[in-house]
Design an enzyme around this catalytic site. Structure first.
Site, short mmCIF file in Angstrom:
data_model
loop_
_atom_site.label_atom_id
_atom_site.label_comp_id
_atom_site.label_asym_id
_atom_site.label_seq_id
_atom_site.Cartn_x
_atom_site.Cartn_y
_atom_site.Cartn_z
CG HIS A 216 -0.25 0.19 2.52
ND1 HIS A 216 0.19 -0.87 3.29
CD2 HIS A 216 0.10 1.31 3.20
CE1 HIS A 216 0.77 -0.39 4.38
NE2 HIS A 216 0.73 0.92 4.35
CD GLU A 461 -13.57 -6.27 -9.44
OE1 GLU A 461 -12.62 -5.54 -9.10
OE2 GLU A 461 -14.76 -5.97 -9.23
CG ASP A 485 -9.47 -6.09 -6.66
OD1 ASP A 485 -8.50 -5.92 -5.90
OD2 ASP A 485 -10.58 -5.55 -6.49
CB CYS A 532 -10.47 0.71 -15.27
SG CYS A 532 -11.34 -0.67 -14.50
#
Length: 602
Positions: A216, A461, A485, A532
């Site tokens: 992250h 995803e 994902d 995306c």
């Protein structure tokens, strides 16, 4: 957050006078490109030492009350941080918000809170000691489990424990607001809470001892456009506040007290980077077409409405992914149809006739527990629990309200509706029928809606969706491939877990084949497909994606011009040939090398 004070007798060097102290070079992992030069702002370890002492039975109730007060304060702090995190650019905001939600979940009626209460009552110890003992016990049990996800949550458990201890001991959690403008953060690690506090107008870059390329922290750095180096051993020892530091996010170098020659070289690199960015500006008004004239639709991902001007300024030809979660966050109630309609209408009208693809709510039920009457229990792995379209179909009033607002916004400009985490055609059929019912209700009441009804698409995803893309294509009007994902679920890797983040690889042959399956299914059905995820915004992947048949890309607004420059130098026929070559490979390392060779095409 405490920072290391200046050492007596050794004032920090003047940044204008490099070479005053011996140069040190530390190496790590460059996770966000660019060069940052500035004074160090050293962040000390935030580990809190808990006192332990016995209490009288009569004081147990008072200690439990102290603990509950500390937990309530922690919840308020995390909610405030979530509000700050929502102002971060797209992917960073989503990832940080997700992690902060996990922290909030631990402060509810969880094992942690019940265990602390039990230890205070049974062991007759102070609240701090009970918190520390319970945190240690939970962390140990997670580490012993044959479950990578739970083992990876140890860091989150300890961070929540430290927050509780700081509140019990009345120790302030200081922000970076006292850092001089242009500072370089130097830390052992930066947590999700830290990332929510970083202001890119104040912080020029950062370097940490821990972290991986897909954790992250790295994702946040790239989203904010901050040069960053993670995994640099030797930090922060020997670095003082005010020391001149260079962070080279491309080469993975941290230079402390650079020599005059080193500083001169990096200043030149900074100038080159700035010139390169300036050179992109002339592309804003140029068409997004390949060298052989194939048009490519370049769109922007939007996290918050205030990001819209940046997308327009970068020449976005639409909003390829509007995340609607911002409407639901940091509140105890649910947004109504009218509120959602007003916000969506503003975005649709702001795009001036360009399409807006609005994704329905992509959170878990536990995140909306208070607003939904606490009907949802916390889950060990929120990523695999009741979330996204599963939640919408289980709680249809949530989804119907969103759909009504989207239909109404569609009366003011082109709108597409995107469903997250779709697994089966049946889910799409149910939503399509719901759209028809909502549309009939609105028309009966004389409310203007999109005519015809907006196209309905599915996020690809989940591996199961990609493998059955042919069936999904029969009930969808378009696909949107969420590579973040899709990679995470395919490889069973939590990219936020720094222990395995290095294994997160969108070039893994399995991931690429799932993307290829989805593209081919969309082509056979005659429906458009966009990408995306982060792959869309990385020029390195543009050749491969175009060669696989992608003609729509949606990304952070800041990446649009670099991708446009890349695609304008490509030839589709050659891209197809090179993509076919890539798809013949079975090794991710070989694929990466081939992609690097493809730079010659530009």
């Amino acid at each position: 957050m405490k920072t290391e004070g200046d050492r007596p007798g050794a004032p920090p060097p003047d940044p204008a006078r490099p070479g005053a102290l011996p140069e040190r070079v530390l190496r790590g992992l460059g996770v966000s490109p660019g060069v940052a030069i500035g004074p160090a702002h050293v962040v000390e370890s935030r580990t809190v030492k808990a006192p332990r002492y016995a209490i009288e039975p009569a004081r147990a109730a008072d200690e439990r009350a102290r603990f509950h007060e500390a937990a309530a304060k922690a919840r308020r702090q995390l909610l405030k941080l979530k509000g700050k995190a929502a102002t971060l650019p797209e992917t960073a905001a989503e990832d940080v918000g997700f992690l902060l939600e996990a922290h909030l979940g631990m402060l509810g009626g969880s094992r942690l809170t019940k265990g602390v209460e039990r230890r205070i009552a049974d062991e007759l110890v102070n609240a701090e000691a009970a918190v520390q003992a319970e945190i240690d016990a939970i962390a140990h049990s997670f580490e012993q489990m044959d479950d990578a996800y739970l083992a990876a949550r140890v860091t989150d458990v300890r961070e929540v424990g430290n927050r509780l201890l700081r509140n019990l001991l009345q120790q302030n959690y200081q922000t970076f607001s006292d850092a001089p403008a242009g500072s370089i953060l130097i830390a052992e690690e930066l947590t999700p809470a830290d990332t929510a506090l970083i202001d890119p107008r104040l912080i020029a870059g950062f370097a940490t001892t821990t972290g991986g390329a897909e954790g992250h922290t790295a994702i946040m750095a790239r989203s904010l456009g901050l040069p960053a180096v993670l995994g640099a051993s030797g930090l922060p020892a020997g670095i003082r506040n005010g020391d001149v530091v260079i962070v080279d996010g491309q080469q993975g170098r941290v230079v402390v007290n650079p020599s005059t020659a080193t500083m001169t070289g990096y200043r030149a690199r900074q100038s080159d980077i700035l010139a390169d960015r300036e050179s992109l500006r002339h592309l804003v008004d140029l068409p997004a077409r390949t060298r052989d004239g194939t048009p490519i639709l370049l769109q922007a991902n939007l996290e918050l409405p205030r990001e819209l001007p940046g997308a327009i300024a970068a020449g976005a030809a639409g909003i390829g992914l509007l995340r609607t979660e911002f409407l639901y966050m940091n509140r105890d109630d649910l947004p109504g149809e009218e509120e959602q309609y007003r916000v969506l209408r503003e975005i649709v009208e702001g795009m001036g006739g360009h399409p807006v693809t609005a994704r329905t709510l992509d959170v878990g039920g536990e995140k909306l527990a208070s607003a939904l009457g606490d009907r949802f229990a916390a889950t060990a792995n929120p990523a695999l629990g009741l979330r996204a379209i599963r939640l919408g179909l289980r709680e249809p009033q949530l989804l119907e309200t969103q759909l009504a607002a989207m239909l109404r916004a569609g009366a003011h400009g082109p709108v597409r509706i995107l469903l997250p985490m779709v697994c089966t055609p049946g889910e799409v059929r149910r939503v399509r029928e719901m759209i028809r019912q909502v549309a009939r209700r609105l028309v009966r009441h004389g409310v203007a809606i999109a005519d015809p009804l907006p196209p309905l698409g599915a996020m690809i995803e989940v591996p199961g969706a990609a493998l059955t893309a042919d069936a999904l294509a029969q009930v969808c009007d378009f696909f949107a491939i969420g590579t973040n994902d899709l990679t995470q679920y395919t490889l069973a890797i939590d990219r936020g877990d720094e222990q395995v983040a290095s294994l997160y690889d969108p070039l893994h042959p399995a991931v690429l084949r799932l993307i290829q399956f989805s593209c081919e299914a969309a082509r056979r059905a005659g429906i458009p497909v966009e990408v995306c995820g982060e792959m869309a915004g990385d020029p390195r992947y543009t050749v491969l994606l175009l060669g696989l048949g992608i003609r729509e890309l949606s990304m952070s607004p800041g990446a649009l011009l670099a991708v446009k420059r890349r695609l304008r130098g490509l030839d589709i026929a050659e891209a197809k040939r090179r993509a076919a070559m890539v798809m013949e490979q079975s090794d991710a390392g070989r694929i990466a090398a081939l992609l690097d060779d493809l730079d010659d095409l530009a």
